[in-house]
Design an enzyme around this catalytic site. Sequence first.
Site, PDB file in Angstrom:
ATOM      1  N   ARG A  21       1.388  -4.551  14.120  1.00 51.97           N
ATOM      2  CA  ARG A  21       1.877  -4.429  13.255  1.00 51.97           C
ATOM      3  C   ARG A  21       2.831  -5.455  12.357  1.00 51.97           C
ATOM      4  O   ARG A  21       3.044  -6.684  11.464  1.00 51.97           O
ATOM      5  CB  ARG A  21       2.160  -3.461  11.977  1.00 51.97           C
ATOM      6  CG  ARG A  21       0.909  -2.450  12.236  1.00 51.97           C
ATOM      7  CD  ARG A  21       1.143  -1.042  11.214  1.00 51.97           C
ATOM      8  NE  ARG A  21       2.393  -0.277  11.844  1.00 51.97           N
ATOM      9  CZ  ARG A  21       3.554  -0.268  12.079  1.00 51.97           C
ATOM     10  NH1 ARG A  21       3.714   0.470  10.120  1.00 51.97           N
ATOM     11  NH2 ARG A  21       5.021   1.060  12.021  1.00 51.97           N
ATOM     12  N   ASN A  39      -1.603   1.660  10.452  1.00 55.93           N
ATOM     13  CA  ASN A  39      -1.850   2.402  11.976  1.00 55.93           C
ATOM     14  C   ASN A  39      -2.328   3.320  11.421  1.00 55.93           C
ATOM     15  O   ASN A  39      -2.763   3.945   9.919  1.00 55.93           O
ATOM     16  CB  ASN A  39      -0.607   2.551  12.575  1.00 55.93           C
ATOM     17  CG  ASN A  39       0.089   2.046  13.243  1.00 55.93           C
ATOM     18  OD1 ASN A  39      -0.606   1.073  13.711  1.00 55.93           O
ATOM     19  ND2 ASN A  39       1.211   2.146  13.679  1.00 55.93           N
TER      20      ASN A  39
END
Length: 92
Positions: A21, A39
């Site tokens: 990320r 996620n």
Amino acid sequence: MGIKIRRGFSFWGRVQGVGFRYKMYYLAQKYNVTGWVQNECNGSVTAQVQGEEASIDMILQALFHDRYISIEQMDVKELSLVEDERKFSMRN
């Protein structure tokens, strides 16, 4: 300036706990795209990315060639543009 598109992605493999990320956030800033990345509980990562197609392709190339990330499967879908979106964010 090229034509903007928006794509939704689902990534599977070694994509959580490896900075995925953060890397995507950094690349989104670098290539001037908007959207988000998060996620998922099943171990995958999902994202929506909006910008020029060439910029989105550069982000994907960088993710696939990262030494810590290992994308084993990627699903892609075309989405409608979000006209008022101005930034890229990390969710979760």
